[in-house]
Design a protein around this motif. Structure first.
Motif, short mmCIF file in Angstrom:
data_model
loop_
_atom_site.label_atom_id
_atom_site.label_comp_id
_atom_site.label_asym_id
_atom_site.label_seq_id
_atom_site.Cartn_x
_atom_site.Cartn_y
_atom_site.Cartn_z
N VAL A 82 0.84 -1.20 0.00
CA VAL A 82 0.00 0.00 0.00
C VAL A 82 0.87 1.25 0.00
O VAL A 82 0.63 2.20 -0.75
CB VAL A 82 -0.96 0.01 1.21
N TYR A 83 1.92 1.24 0.87
CA TYR A 83 2.82 2.40 0.90
C TYR A 83 3.53 2.55 -0.44
O TYR A 83 3.75 3.66 -0.92
CB TYR A 83 3.84 2.25 2.03
N ALA A 85 2.36 1.75 -3.35
CA ALA A 85 1.43 2.31 -4.33
C ALA A 85 1.26 3.80 -4.11
O ALA A 85 1.21 4.58 -5.07
CB ALA A 85 0.10 1.59 -4.24
N LEU A 86 1.19 4.23 -2.83
CA LEU A 86 1.01 5.67 -2.58
C LEU A 86 2.24 6.46 -3.00
O LEU A 86 2.14 7.54 -3.59
CB LEU A 86 0.68 5.90 -1.10
N MET A 92 2.18 6.92 -6.62
CA MET A 92 1.28 8.00 -7.04
C MET A 92 2.03 9.33 -7.03
O MET A 92 1.96 10.11 -7.98
CB MET A 92 0.08 8.07 -6.12
N LEU A 93 2.77 9.58 -5.94
CA LEU A 93 3.56 10.81 -5.83
C LEU A 93 4.54 10.90 -7.01
O LEU A 93 4.69 11.95 -7.64
CB LEU A 93 4.32 10.78 -4.51
N THR A 118 -2.10 7.63 -13.05
CA THR A 118 -2.69 7.85 -11.73
C THR A 118 -4.14 7.42 -11.71
O THR A 118 -4.61 6.87 -10.72
CB THR A 118 -2.58 9.34 -11.36
N LEU A 177 -2.81 3.04 -11.33
CA LEU A 177 -2.62 3.05 -9.88
C LEU A 177 -3.86 2.58 -9.16
O LEU A 177 -3.77 1.86 -8.15
CB LEU A 177 -2.26 4.46 -9.44
N LEU A 226 -4.15 -0.45 -6.49
CA LEU A 226 -4.75 -0.33 -5.17
C LEU A 226 -5.92 -1.30 -5.03
O LEU A 226 -6.10 -1.94 -4.00
CB LEU A 226 -5.22 1.11 -4.92
#
Lengths: 165, 97
Positions: free
Chosen positions: A26-27, A29-30, A33-34, A60, A64, A68
Protein backbone atom coordinates in the motif's frame (compact mmCIF):
# COMPACT_ATOMS: atom_id res chain seq x y z
CA UNK A 1 18.45 26.46 -13.39
CA UNK A 2 14.97 25.00 -13.55
CA UNK A 3 13.91 24.79 -9.91
CA UNK A 4 10.51 23.24 -10.65
CA UNK A 5 12.21 20.39 -12.46
CA UNK A 6 14.77 19.97 -9.66
CA UNK A 7 12.04 19.81 -7.04
CA UNK A 8 10.09 17.25 -9.08
CA UNK A 9 13.20 15.17 -9.69
CA UNK A 10 14.00 15.18 -5.98
CA UNK A 11 10.44 14.24 -5.03
CA UNK A 12 10.26 11.43 -7.53
CA UNK A 13 13.70 10.06 -6.61
CA UNK A 14 12.71 9.86 -2.93
CA UNK A 15 9.27 8.47 -3.80
CA UNK A 16 10.69 5.85 -6.18
CA UNK A 17 13.12 4.67 -3.49
CA UNK A 18 10.14 4.36 -1.16
CA UNK A 19 8.36 2.30 -3.84
CA UNK A 20 11.17 -0.24 -4.07
CA UNK A 21 12.03 -0.28 -0.34
CA UNK A 22 8.76 -0.35 1.57
CA UNK A 23 7.55 -3.77 2.68
CA UNK A 24 3.86 -2.93 2.55
CA UNK A 25 2.51 -2.68 -1.04
CA UNK A 26 0.00 0.00 0.00
CA UNK A 27 2.82 2.40 0.90
CA UNK A 28 4.56 1.48 -2.34
CA UNK A 29 1.43 2.31 -4.33
CA UNK A 30 1.01 5.67 -2.58
CA UNK A 31 4.66 6.56 -3.18
CA UNK A 32 4.17 5.52 -6.80
CA UNK A 33 1.28 8.00 -7.04
CA UNK A 34 3.56 10.81 -5.83
CA UNK A 35 6.14 9.69 -8.39
CA UNK A 36 3.61 9.71 -11.25
CA UNK A 37 2.36 13.19 -10.34
CA UNK A 38 5.95 14.48 -10.32
CA UNK A 39 6.48 12.88 -13.75
CA UNK A 40 3.42 14.72 -15.05
CA UNK A 41 4.92 18.03 -13.90
CA UNK A 42 8.20 17.12 -15.63
CA UNK A 43 6.23 16.48 -18.83
CA UNK A 44 4.70 19.94 -18.47
CA UNK A 45 8.16 21.47 -18.02
CA UNK A 46 9.27 19.67 -21.18
CA UNK A 47 6.47 21.32 -23.15
CA UNK A 48 4.15 18.32 -23.47
CA UNK A 49 0.85 19.39 -21.87
CA UNK A 50 -1.20 16.74 -23.70
CA UNK A 51 1.09 13.96 -22.51
CA UNK A 52 1.01 15.34 -18.97
CA UNK A 53 -2.79 15.14 -18.98
CA UNK A 54 -2.72 11.64 -20.48
CA UNK A 55 -0.12 10.58 -17.93
CA UNK A 56 -2.29 11.67 -15.01
CA UNK A 57 -5.34 10.03 -16.57
CA UNK A 58 -3.75 6.71 -17.52
CA UNK A 59 -1.19 6.18 -14.78
CA UNK A 60 -2.69 7.85 -11.73
CA UNK A 61 -6.27 7.38 -12.82
CA UNK A 62 -6.24 3.85 -14.20
CA UNK A 63 -3.06 1.90 -13.46
CA UNK A 64 -2.62 3.05 -9.88
CA UNK A 65 -6.28 2.51 -9.05
CA UNK A 66 -5.93 -0.99 -10.51
CA UNK A 67 -2.93 -1.61 -8.24
CA UNK A 68 -4.75 -0.33 -5.17
CA UNK A 69 -7.83 -2.34 -6.10
CA UNK A 70 -5.80 -5.55 -6.37
CA UNK A 71 -3.99 -4.80 -3.09
CA UNK A 72 -7.34 -4.34 -1.33
CA UNK A 73 -8.77 -7.43 -3.03
CA UNK A 74 -5.88 -9.68 -1.99
CA UNK A 75 -5.76 -8.14 1.51
CA UNK A 76 -2.31 -9.63 2.15
CA UNK A 77 -1.41 -10.53 5.70
CA UNK A 78 2.10 -10.08 7.04
CA UNK A 79 3.06 -13.73 6.48
CA UNK A 80 1.64 -13.70 2.95
CA UNK A 81 3.88 -10.81 1.83
CA UNK A 82 6.63 -13.31 1.15
CA UNK A 83 10.21 -13.49 2.30
CA UNK A 84 12.67 -10.90 1.04
CA UNK A 85 16.25 -11.45 -0.05
CA UNK A 86 18.87 -11.08 2.72
CA UNK A 87 20.45 -7.65 3.15
CA UNK A 88 23.77 -8.50 1.53
CA UNK A 89 21.99 -9.59 -1.68
CA UNK A 90 20.01 -6.34 -1.67
CA UNK A 91 23.20 -4.36 -1.08
CA UNK A 92 24.98 -6.10 -3.96
CA UNK A 93 22.02 -5.49 -6.27
CA UNK A 94 21.88 -1.81 -5.18
CA UNK A 95 25.58 -1.51 -6.04
CA UNK A 96 24.87 -3.14 -9.41
CA UNK A 97 22.11 -0.60 -10.11
CA UNK A 98 24.35 2.31 -9.08
CA UNK A 99 26.90 0.94 -11.55
CA UNK A 100 24.17 0.75 -14.21
CA UNK A 101 23.26 4.38 -13.51
CA UNK A 102 26.92 5.32 -13.73
CA UNK A 103 27.34 3.44 -17.00
CA UNK A 104 24.47 5.47 -18.48
CA UNK A 105 25.20 8.81 -16.77
CA UNK A 106 28.96 9.15 -17.16
CA UNK A 107 29.05 9.02 -20.99
CA UNK A 108 26.06 11.41 -21.09
CA UNK A 109 27.71 13.85 -18.68
CA UNK A 110 30.91 13.76 -20.73
CA UNK A 111 29.10 14.55 -23.98
CA UNK A 112 29.58 18.28 -24.62
CA UNK A 113 26.77 18.38 -27.22
CA UNK A 114 24.18 17.69 -24.50
CA UNK A 115 25.21 20.66 -22.34
CA UNK A 116 22.72 23.25 -23.40
CA UNK A 117 19.42 24.63 -22.24
CA UNK A 118 16.46 23.51 -24.29
CA UNK A 119 15.12 26.37 -26.42
CA UNK A 120 11.53 27.44 -25.70
CA UNK A 121 9.09 25.22 -27.63
CA UNK A 122 7.31 26.39 -30.76
CA UNK A 123 3.75 27.65 -30.57
CA UNK A 124 1.39 24.69 -30.13
CA UNK A 125 4.20 22.18 -29.52
CA UNK A 126 2.96 19.16 -27.59
CA UNK A 127 -0.67 20.21 -27.75
CA UNK A 128 -3.56 17.97 -28.76
CA UNK A 129 -3.43 19.15 -32.37
CA UNK A 130 0.31 18.69 -32.75
CA UNK A 131 0.35 15.15 -31.33
CA UNK A 132 -2.99 14.14 -32.83
CA UNK A 133 -1.95 15.13 -36.33
CA UNK A 134 1.08 12.84 -36.15
CA UNK A 135 -0.90 10.08 -34.44
CA UNK A 136 -3.63 9.93 -37.08
CA UNK A 137 -1.51 10.52 -40.18
CA UNK A 138 2.01 9.18 -39.93
CA UNK A 139 1.35 6.72 -37.11
CA UNK A 140 -2.18 5.62 -38.02
CA UNK A 141 -1.23 1.95 -38.43
CA UNK A 142 0.53 1.62 -35.03
CA UNK A 143 -2.42 3.42 -33.48
CA UNK A 144 -4.82 0.84 -34.91
CA UNK A 145 -2.54 -1.99 -33.82
CA UNK A 146 -2.68 -0.67 -30.26
CA UNK A 147 -6.41 -1.36 -30.33
CA UNK A 148 -5.66 -4.99 -31.27
CA UNK A 149 -3.24 -5.15 -28.35
CA UNK A 150 -5.87 -3.84 -25.97
CA UNK A 151 -8.46 -6.35 -27.21
CA UNK A 152 -5.95 -9.15 -26.66
CA UNK A 153 -5.21 -7.80 -23.16
CA UNK A 154 -8.93 -7.70 -22.32
CA UNK A 155 -9.40 -11.27 -23.54
CA UNK A 156 -6.35 -12.39 -21.57
CA UNK A 157 -7.64 -10.76 -18.39
CA UNK A 158 -11.08 -12.33 -18.76
CA UNK A 159 -9.60 -15.80 -19.31
CA UNK A 160 -7.15 -15.42 -16.42
CA UNK A 161 -9.75 -14.08 -14.03
CA UNK A 162 -12.13 -17.02 -14.54
CA UNK A 163 -12.61 -19.10 -11.42
CA UNK A 164 -11.19 -22.32 -12.82
CA UNK A 165 -7.93 -22.20 -14.74
CA UNK B 1 18.91 18.67 -21.78
CA UNK B 2 21.40 16.73 -19.64
CA UNK B 3 19.44 16.87 -16.31
CA UNK B 4 16.40 15.32 -17.96
CA UNK B 5 18.42 12.40 -19.31
CA UNK B 6 20.16 11.88 -15.97
CA UNK B 7 16.78 11.91 -14.24
CA UNK B 8 15.48 9.36 -16.73
CA UNK B 9 18.51 7.12 -16.14
CA UNK B 10 18.04 7.40 -12.37
CA UNK B 11 14.39 6.35 -12.57
CA UNK B 12 15.30 3.43 -14.82
CA UNK B 13 18.02 2.26 -12.41
CA UNK B 14 15.69 2.43 -9.41
CA UNK B 15 13.17 0.38 -11.37
CA UNK B 16 15.82 -2.22 -12.23
CA UNK B 17 16.72 -2.46 -8.54
CA UNK B 18 13.06 -3.02 -7.65
CA UNK B 19 12.66 -5.77 -10.24
CA UNK B 20 15.84 -7.57 -9.17
CA UNK B 21 15.81 -7.14 -5.40
CA UNK B 22 12.15 -7.50 -4.43
CA UNK B 23 10.26 -10.77 -4.31
CA UNK B 24 6.78 -9.33 -3.91
CA UNK B 25 5.15 -9.60 -7.34
CA UNK B 26 3.09 -6.41 -6.81
CA UNK B 27 6.20 -4.33 -6.18
CA UNK B 28 7.98 -5.95 -9.13
CA UNK B 29 5.12 -4.78 -11.37
CA UNK B 30 5.31 -1.27 -9.88
CA UNK B 31 9.05 -1.20 -10.55
CA UNK B 32 8.41 -2.10 -14.19
CA UNK B 33 6.14 0.96 -14.33
CA UNK B 34 8.99 3.07 -12.95
CA UNK B 35 11.32 1.78 -15.66
CA UNK B 36 8.80 2.53 -18.42
CA UNK B 37 8.31 6.02 -17.03
CA UNK B 38 12.02 6.67 -16.99
CA UNK B 39 12.15 5.80 -20.67
CA UNK B 40 9.14 8.04 -21.32
CA UNK B 41 10.94 11.05 -19.85
CA UNK B 42 13.91 10.47 -22.17
CA UNK B 43 11.55 10.12 -25.16
CA UNK B 44 9.78 13.39 -24.38
CA UNK B 45 13.09 15.18 -23.83
CA UNK B 46 14.38 14.04 -27.22
CA UNK B 47 11.06 14.94 -28.82
CA UNK B 48 11.49 18.46 -27.48
CA UNK B 49 15.08 18.56 -28.75
CA UNK B 50 14.00 17.35 -32.17
CA UNK B 51 10.97 19.63 -32.28
CA UNK B 52 8.73 16.95 -33.82
CA UNK B 53 5.80 15.06 -32.30
CA UNK B 54 7.25 11.57 -32.95
CA UNK B 55 8.69 11.04 -29.49
CA UNK B 56 5.40 12.00 -27.89
CA UNK B 57 3.53 9.52 -30.09
CA UNK B 58 5.93 6.81 -28.92
CA UNK B 59 5.18 7.79 -25.32
CA UNK B 60 1.46 7.31 -25.99
CA UNK B 61 2.21 3.83 -27.39
CA UNK B 62 4.33 3.02 -24.32
CA UNK B 63 1.45 4.11 -22.10
CA UNK B 64 -0.96 1.80 -23.94
CA UNK B 65 1.45 -1.12 -23.67
CA UNK B 66 2.04 -0.37 -19.98
CA UNK B 67 -1.69 -0.32 -19.28
CA UNK B 68 -2.20 -3.65 -21.08
CA UNK B 69 0.81 -5.16 -19.33
CA UNK B 70 -0.37 -4.11 -15.88
CA UNK B 71 -3.88 -5.43 -16.49
CA UNK B 72 -2.60 -8.84 -17.61
CA UNK B 73 0.09 -8.90 -14.91
CA UNK B 74 -2.40 -8.20 -12.15
CA UNK B 75 -4.82 -10.80 -13.57
CA UNK B 76 -1.99 -13.36 -13.45
CA UNK B 77 -1.20 -12.25 -9.90
CA UNK B 78 -4.80 -12.77 -8.79
CA UNK B 79 -4.99 -16.18 -10.48
CA UNK B 80 -1.72 -17.16 -8.78
CA UNK B 81 -2.84 -15.96 -5.38
CA UNK B 82 -6.06 -17.93 -5.71
CA UNK B 83 -4.29 -21.20 -6.48
CA UNK B 84 -1.03 -20.87 -4.51
CA UNK B 85 -1.82 -18.31 -1.75
CA UNK B 86 1.47 -16.49 -2.37
CA UNK B 87 2.79 -13.40 -4.16
CA UNK B 88 6.43 -14.34 -3.60
CA UNK B 89 8.35 -14.79 -6.85
CA UNK B 90 10.68 -17.25 -5.07
CA UNK B 91 7.80 -19.66 -4.47
CA UNK B 92 6.68 -19.73 -8.11
CA UNK B 93 8.80 -22.60 -9.34
CA UNK B 94 6.23 -24.79 -11.12
CA UNK B 95 7.79 -24.01 -14.52
CA UNK B 96 11.23 -25.02 -13.30
CA UNK B 97 12.56 -28.10 -15.07
Amino acid sequence: MDYVFLACALVSCVASLMVVRSRNPVYSALALMLCFLAFAVVFLRLGAPFLAAMHVLVYTGAILVLFLFVIMLLNLKEEELGREHPDWVKGALALLCVLLFGAIAVPLAREPRLRFRLPPPDEGFGGVEHVGRALFHQYALPFELVSVLIVVAILGCVVLAKRKL
Amino acid sequence: MLPYLLFSAAMFSVGVYGVLARRNLLIVLMSIELMLNGVNIALVAFSRLHGGPDGQVFVLMVMAVAAAEVAVGLAILIALFRTRRTVDTGDLTSLKG
